[in-house]
Design an enzyme around this catalytic site. Structure first.
Site, PDB file in Angstrom:
ATOM      1  CB  SER A 141     -22.791  41.214  24.650  1.00  0.00           C
ATOM      2  OG  SER A 141     -22.765  42.391  23.851  1.00  0.00           O
ATOM      3  CE1 TYR A 154     -26.379  39.143  21.030  1.00  0.00           C
ATOM      4  CE2 TYR A 154     -25.743  41.318  21.838  1.00  0.00           C
ATOM      5  CZ  TYR A 154     -25.398  40.050  21.410  1.00  0.00           C
ATOM      6  OH  TYR A 154     -24.080  39.673  21.376  1.00  0.00           O
TER       7      TYR A 154
HETATM    8  N1  LIG Z   1     -19.076  39.342  17.216  1.00  0.00           N
HETATM    9  C1  LIG Z   1     -19.426  40.279  18.074  1.00  0.00           C
HETATM   10  O1  LIG Z   1     -19.271  41.483  17.810  1.00  0.00           O
HETATM   11  C2  LIG Z   1     -19.989  39.901  19.417  1.00  0.00           C
HETATM   12  C3  LIG Z   1     -20.081  40.896  20.416  1.00  0.00           C
HETATM   13  C4  LIG Z   1     -20.607  40.565  21.660  1.00  0.00           C
HETATM   14  C5  LIG Z   1     -21.010  39.267  21.936  1.00  0.00           C
HETATM   15  N2  LIG Z   1     -20.901  38.333  20.945  1.00  0.00           N
HETATM   16  C6  LIG Z   1     -21.376  36.987  21.271  1.00  0.00           C
HETATM   17  O2  LIG Z   1     -20.410  36.028  20.928  1.00  0.00           O
HETATM   18  C7  LIG Z   1     -21.049  34.786  20.649  1.00  0.00           C
HETATM   19  C8  LIG Z   1     -20.536  34.232  19.337  1.00  0.00           C
HETATM   20  O3  LIG Z   1     -20.887  35.107  18.305  1.00  0.00           O
HETATM   21  P1  LIG Z   1     -20.007  35.277  16.996  1.00  0.00           P
HETATM   22  O4  LIG Z   1     -19.693  36.698  16.875  1.00  0.00           O
HETATM   23  O5  LIG Z   1     -18.922  34.274  16.982  1.00  0.00           O
HETATM   24  O6  LIG Z   1     -21.129  34.966  15.905  1.00  0.00           O
HETATM   25  P2  LIG Z   1     -21.290  33.769  14.859  1.00  0.00           P
HETATM   26  O7  LIG Z   1     -22.601  34.019  14.212  1.00  0.00           O
HETATM   27  O8  LIG Z   1     -20.076  33.690  14.022  1.00  0.00           O
HETATM   28  O9  LIG Z   1     -21.364  32.478  15.789  1.00  0.00           O
HETATM   29  C9  LIG Z   1     -22.506  32.107  16.518  1.00  0.00           C
HETATM   30  C10 LIG Z   1     -22.652  30.607  16.428  1.00  0.00           C
HETATM   31  O10 LIG Z   1     -23.746  30.202  17.258  1.00  0.00           O
HETATM   32  C11 LIG Z   1     -24.445  29.181  16.545  1.00  0.00           C
HETATM   33  N3  LIG Z   1     -25.822  29.054  17.013  1.00  0.00           N
HETATM   34  C12 LIG Z   1     -26.862  29.899  16.787  1.00  0.00           C
HETATM   35  N4  LIG Z   1     -27.975  29.424  17.343  1.00  0.00           N
HETATM   36  C13 LIG Z   1     -27.640  28.258  17.956  1.00  0.00           C
HETATM   37  C14 LIG Z   1     -28.367  27.300  18.704  1.00  0.00           C
HETATM   38  N5  LIG Z   1     -29.681  27.440  18.943  1.00  0.00           N
HETATM   39  N6  LIG Z   1     -27.700  26.224  19.200  1.00  0.00           N
HETATM   40  C15 LIG Z   1     -26.384  26.045  18.943  1.00  0.00           C
HETATM   41  N7  LIG Z   1     -25.654  26.916  18.221  1.00  0.00           N
HETATM   42  C16 LIG Z   1     -26.261  28.008  17.742  1.00  0.00           C
HETATM   43  C17 LIG Z   1     -24.386  29.624  15.090  1.00  0.00           C
HETATM   44  O11 LIG Z   1     -24.694  28.574  14.186  1.00  0.00           O
HETATM   45  C18 LIG Z   1     -22.956  30.128  14.991  1.00  0.00           C
HETATM   46  O12 LIG Z   1     -22.065  29.110  14.619  1.00  0.00           O
HETATM   47  C19 LIG Z   1     -22.554  35.065  20.654  1.00  0.00           C
HETATM   48  O13 LIG Z   1     -23.093  34.662  21.898  1.00  0.00           O
HETATM   49  C20 LIG Z   1     -22.620  36.565  20.499  1.00  0.00           C
HETATM   50  O14 LIG Z   1     -23.779  37.116  21.048  1.00  0.00           O
HETATM   51  C21 LIG Z   1     -20.403  38.606  19.710  1.00  0.00           C
END
Ligand SMILES: NC(=O)c1ccc[n+]([C@@H]2O[C@H](COP(=O)([O-])OP(=O)(O)OC[C@H]3O[C@@H](n4cnc5c(N)ncnc54)[C@H](O)[C@@H]3O)[C@@H](O)[C@H]2O)c1
Length: 249
Positions: A141, A154
């Site tokens: 991130s 985080y």
């Molecule tokens: N969306 C953003 O702005 C953003 C920015 C930086 C990093 N990220 C990272 O991207 C990744 C995906 O996030 P996203 O934005 O798609 O969010 P999201 O919430 O849509 O997806 C996250 C997924 O991870 C799953 N999950 C949570 N805990 C889990 C576990 N213990 N085991 C297996 N699956 C699990 C959830 O059920 C969900 O489907 C994450 O690692 C997040 O930190 C997202």
């Protein structure tokens, strides 16, 4: 483009957001997919879309923070497909909180999914990736690369993912396994429901985490993951690619 024909890719966090968009992108590029997530319903929806795109799909409910669950997910993948070429770690959770009110439980919960989950998945997958000459793409991130307010657990977890990725890149690069990460900025996915600023937070600090141009969807990260996972990135190892619309430029 069919960059993933005859390739088996395991994607965690595939029920939603970036994981779902990545699964769909890889399906469209010919991959066979092993998809996993704790959320059964969303996982089945992603699997159905990927099958419609022509992919062979194994969907498994699994928790990346559980050692036994991770072992099951990886071994079932290899049993079903006979190999593993790419591991994409996307599963993650986010919480906004004032540092002073962050409890040990908050800290442990976030580290165990985001960092320990990535560690466990990589450790379990590596023997298979060494066999196939495969690669790993982890999800860090922008919070790993610059100050990101109200997210101490985080940010620390993502800093760990960044460092873990570089370590594996050096440790296994000569043996033919690449390891890279993406660092999304603010991407429109359900995780943004956690963007609930703590009481008394200075709203001026929000600019540090917002996209410079405009917010975009998870397909922007999926296409970067697909590049890193493909042979187009054969000479890319140990890199973290920001996908943040220039926020940290
Ligand atoms: N969306 C953003 O702005 C953003 C920015 C930086 C990093 N990220 C990272 O991207 C990744 C995906 O996030 P996203 O934005 O798609 O969010 P999201 O919430 O849509 O997806 C996250 C997924 O991870 C799953 N999950 C949570 N805990 C889990 C576990 N213990 N085991 C297996 N699956 C699990 C959830 O059920 C969900 O489907 C994450 O690692 C997040 O930190 C997202």
């Amino acid at each position: 483009m069919q960059r993933f024909e005859d390739r088996v890719v395991l994607v965690t966090g595939a029920a939603s957001g970036i994981g779902r968009a990545t699964a769909e992108r890889l399906a469209a590029e010919g991959a066979s997919l092993s998809l996993s997530d704790v959320a059964a319903e969303g996982l089945e929806e992603t699997a159905a879309t990927c099958r419609d795109l022509g992919a062979e799909v194994l969907a498994q409910v699994g928790d990346v923070s559980s050692e036994s669950s991770v072992a099951d997910v990886v071994s079932s993948t290899v049993e079903r497909f006979g190999r593993l070429d790419v591991l994409v770690n996307v599963a993650g959770i986010l919480q906004f909180e004032d540092f002073r009110r962050t409890t040990l439980d908050d800290w442990n919960r976030i580290i165990s999914v985001n960092l320990t989950g990535t560690f466990l998945m990589c450790r379990e997958a590596l023997p298979h990736l060494l066999e196939s000459g495969g690669n790993v793409v982890n999800t860090a991130s922008t919070a790993a690369l610059a100050g990101h307010p109200w997210t101490v657990s985080y940010s620390a977890s993502k800093g760990g993912v960044f460092a873990l990725t570089q370590t594996l890149a050096v440790e296994f690069g000569k043996q033919g396994v690449r390891c890279n990460s993406v660092a999304p900025g603010s991407v429109l996915t359900p995780i943004q429901q956690a963007f609930d600023l703590p009481e008394g937070a200075d709203p001026k600090l929000v600019y540090r985490i917002m996209a410079l141009d405009r917010q975009r969807g998870p397909e922007t990260v999926a296409s970067t993951i697909a590049f890193l996972a493909s042979d187009d990135a054969a000479h890319v190892n140990g890199t973290c690619v920001k996908v943040d619309g220039g926020t940290l430029a």
